[in-house]
Enzyme design. Structure first.
Site, PDB file in Angstrom:
ATOM      1  N   GLY A  95       0.843  -1.195   0.000  1.00 50.58           N
ATOM      2  CA  GLY A  95       0.000   0.000   0.000  1.00 50.58           C
ATOM      3  C   GLY A  95       0.873   1.238   0.000  1.00 50.58           C
ATOM      4  O   GLY A  95       2.046   1.172   0.378  1.00 50.58           O
ATOM      5  N   GLN A 148       2.863   9.958   1.786  1.00 52.55           N
ATOM      6  CA  GLN A 148       4.156   9.268   1.926  1.00 52.55           C
ATOM      7  C   GLN A 148       5.153   9.678   0.841  1.00 52.55           C
ATOM      8  O   GLN A 148       6.349   9.416   0.962  1.00 52.55           O
ATOM      9  CB  GLN A 148       3.971   7.740   1.908  1.00 52.55           C
ATOM     10  CG  GLN A 148       3.226   7.226   3.137  1.00 52.55           C
ATOM     11  CD  GLN A 148       3.089   5.721   3.120  1.00 52.55           C
ATOM     12  OE1 GLN A 148       2.187   5.187   2.480  1.00 52.55           O
ATOM     13  NE2 GLN A 148       3.985   5.013   3.785  1.00 52.55           N
ATOM     14  N   CYS A 181       5.195  -0.251   7.872  1.00 49.89           N
ATOM     15  CA  CYS A 181       4.915   0.967   7.104  1.00 49.89           C
ATOM     16  C   CYS A 181       6.186   1.380   6.375  1.00 49.89           C
ATOM     17  O   CYS A 181       7.273   1.394   6.979  1.00 49.89           O
ATOM     18  CB  CYS A 181       4.463   2.084   8.044  1.00 49.89           C
ATOM     19  SG  CYS A 181       4.034   3.606   7.180  1.00 49.89           S
ATOM     20  N   LEU A 182       6.049   1.720   5.092  1.00 48.37           N
ATOM     21  CA  LEU A 182       7.220   2.127   4.316  1.00 48.37           C
ATOM     22  C   LEU A 182       7.827   3.416   4.866  1.00 48.37           C
ATOM     23  O   LEU A 182       8.995   3.702   4.596  1.00 48.37           O
ATOM     24  CB  LEU A 182       6.822   2.313   2.840  1.00 48.37           C
ATOM     25  CG  LEU A 182       6.416   1.016   2.113  1.00 48.37           C
ATOM     26  CD1 LEU A 182       5.824   1.333   0.749  1.00 48.37           C
ATOM     27  CD2 LEU A 182       7.605   0.071   1.982  1.00 48.37           C
ATOM     28  N   HIS A 202      -5.158   1.374   7.389  1.00 46.33           N
ATOM     29  CA  HIS A 202      -3.793   1.900   7.541  1.00 46.33           C
ATOM     30  C   HIS A 202      -3.571   3.074   6.573  1.00 46.33           C
ATOM     31  O   HIS A 202      -3.035   4.117   6.961  1.00 46.33           O
ATOM     32  CB  HIS A 202      -2.796   0.756   7.292  1.00 46.33           C
ATOM     33  CG  HIS A 202      -1.351   1.146   7.292  1.00 46.33           C
ATOM     34  ND1 HIS A 202      -0.448   0.657   8.216  1.00 46.33           N
ATOM     35  CD2 HIS A 202      -0.625   1.942   6.467  1.00 46.33           C
ATOM     36  CE1 HIS A 202       0.747   1.166   7.964  1.00 46.33           C
ATOM     37  NE2 HIS A 202       0.675   1.942   6.898  1.00 46.33           N
ATOM     38  N   GLU A 203      -4.015   2.902   5.321  1.00 46.31           N
ATOM     39  CA  GLU A 203      -3.807   3.950   4.302  1.00 46.31           C
ATOM     40  C   GLU A 203      -4.695   5.164   4.560  1.00 46.31           C
ATOM     41  O   GLU A 203      -4.243   6.302   4.417  1.00 46.31           O
ATOM     42  CB  GLU A 203      -4.070   3.400   2.892  1.00 46.31           C
ATOM     43  CG  GLU A 203      -3.219   2.216   2.470  1.00 46.31           C
ATOM     44  CD  GLU A 203      -1.732   2.384   2.705  1.00 46.31           C
ATOM     45  OE1 GLU A 203      -1.246   3.526   2.757  1.00 46.31           O
ATOM     46  OE2 GLU A 203      -1.050   1.366   2.873  1.00 46.31           O
ATOM     47  N   HIS A 258      -3.206   7.389   7.057  1.00 47.64           N
ATOM     48  CA  HIS A 258      -2.150   8.254   6.500  1.00 47.64           C
ATOM     49  C   HIS A 258      -2.739   9.575   5.984  1.00 47.64           C
ATOM     50  O   HIS A 258      -2.157  10.643   6.181  1.00 47.64           O
ATOM     51  CB  HIS A 258      -1.435   7.569   5.328  1.00 47.64           C
ATOM     52  CG  HIS A 258      -0.271   6.698   5.715  1.00 47.64           C
ATOM     53  ND1 HIS A 258       0.841   7.182   6.370  1.00 47.64           N
ATOM     54  CD2 HIS A 258      -0.032   5.378   5.506  1.00 47.64           C
ATOM     55  CE1 HIS A 258       1.709   6.196   6.551  1.00 47.64           C
ATOM     56  NE2 HIS A 258       1.203   5.082   6.038  1.00 47.64           N
TER      57      HIS A 258
HETATM   58  O1  GNR Z   1       3.724  -2.597   2.789  1.00 50.08           O
HETATM   59  C1  GNR Z   1       2.968  -2.469   3.766  1.00 50.08           C
HETATM   60  N1  GNR Z   1       2.600  -3.567   4.475  1.00 50.08           N
HETATM   61  C2  GNR Z   1       1.633  -3.557   5.459  1.00 50.08           C
HETATM   62  C3  GNR Z   1       1.515  -4.675   6.281  1.00 50.08           C
HETATM   63  C4  GNR Z   1       0.541  -4.738   7.249  1.00 50.08           C
HETATM   64  C5  GNR Z   1      -0.334  -3.693   7.404  1.00 50.08           C
HETATM   65  C6  GNR Z   1      -0.231  -2.565   6.601  1.00 50.08           C
HETATM   66  C7  GNR Z   1       0.735  -2.509   5.636  1.00 50.08           C
HETATM   67  S1  GNR Z   1       0.820  -1.122   4.604  1.00 50.08           S
HETATM   68  C8  GNR Z   1       2.530  -1.125   4.189  1.00 50.08           C
HETATM   69  C9  GNR Z   1       2.838  -0.055   3.162  1.00 50.08           C
HETATM   70  C10 GNR Z   1       2.577   1.315   3.759  1.00 50.08           C
HETATM   71  O2  GNR Z   1       3.306   1.872   4.515  1.00 50.08           O
HETATM   72  N2  GNR Z   1       1.461   1.884   3.422  1.00 50.08           N
HETATM   73  O3  GNR Z   1       1.141   3.084   3.947  1.00 50.08           O
HETATM   74 NI    NI Z   2       2.096   3.148   5.884  1.00 48.61          NI
END
Ligand code: GNR
Ligand code: NI
Length: 172
Positions: free
Chosen positions: A46, A51, A94-95, A136-137, A140
């Site tokens: 994601g 980001q 999270c990246l 999660h997204e 953000h």
């Molecule tokens: O790559 C991602 N893996 C992930 C694993 C578990 C729950 C959420 C994520 S999202 C993350 C990529 C990211 O930072 N998206 O904002």
């Molecule tokens: Ni993230």
């Protein structure tokens, strides 16, 4: 298509609230495509616009299994219209917080309304990893990170580590 640099904590851009996209035009589609390319290259499942420093309400996802065909998804102006009472726990990453993983509890299922890459209104009900990633997204886009769900002790520890790293990188 362009791979854009991914911003990491403690950059304050990650705490900004993103603004809705007025029209899903070619610029919006180009942004979505850049985000997908950046996400695949990272690699991640994601990516939200903030980001890469773009404060617009758009995120991309692909939760397909590694050996399965790609399933790129684009969510513009997303809104969760229903979430389940039942919750589930996933180990999240999270990246923008590389190499840090912790369990987070969230609603197990959500219904989300959004505009797709063509600007058409869509609504999907998600569960499992997709439901977790959508939440999660969307967080953000509201300046929220998964570490906000952890204890203050754990959060402070990871923020401190990345603050130190950023300072060292700036000095060298
Ligand atoms: O790559 C991602 N893996 C992930 C694993 C578990 C729950 C959420 C994520 S999202 C993350 C990529 C990211 O930072 N998206 O904002
Ligand atoms: Ni993230």
């Amino acid at each position: 298509m362009t791979i854009r640099p991914i911003i990491t904590i403690p950059d304050p851009v990650l705490r900004e609230i993103c603004a809705p996209i007025d029209t899903v035009d070619d610029d919006a589609r180009a942004l979505a495509d850049d985000m997908l390319e950046t996400m695949y290259e990272a690699p991640g499942i994601g990516l939200a616009a903030s980001q890469i420093g773009i404060l617009k309400r758009i995120f991309v996802l692909d939760v397909a299994k590694e050996d399965a065909p790609k399933e790129p998804m684009v969510f513009i102006n997303p809104k969760i219209v229903w979430s389940s009472e039942e919750s589930s726990v996933y180990q999240e990453g999270c990246l923008s917080i590389p190499e840090f993983f912790e369990d987070v509890e969230r609603p197990a299922e959500v219904t989300i309304q959004f505009l797709n890459r063509e600007g058409a209104e869509r609504e999907i009900k998600a569960d499992g990893l997709l439901a977790t990633c959508i939440q999660h997204e969307l967080d953000h886009l509201n300046g929220k990170l998964f570490i906000d769900y952890l204890s203050k002790l754990k959060r402070d520890r990871v923020v401190k580590k990345f603050t130190k790293q950023a300072k060292q990188a700036g000095r060298s």
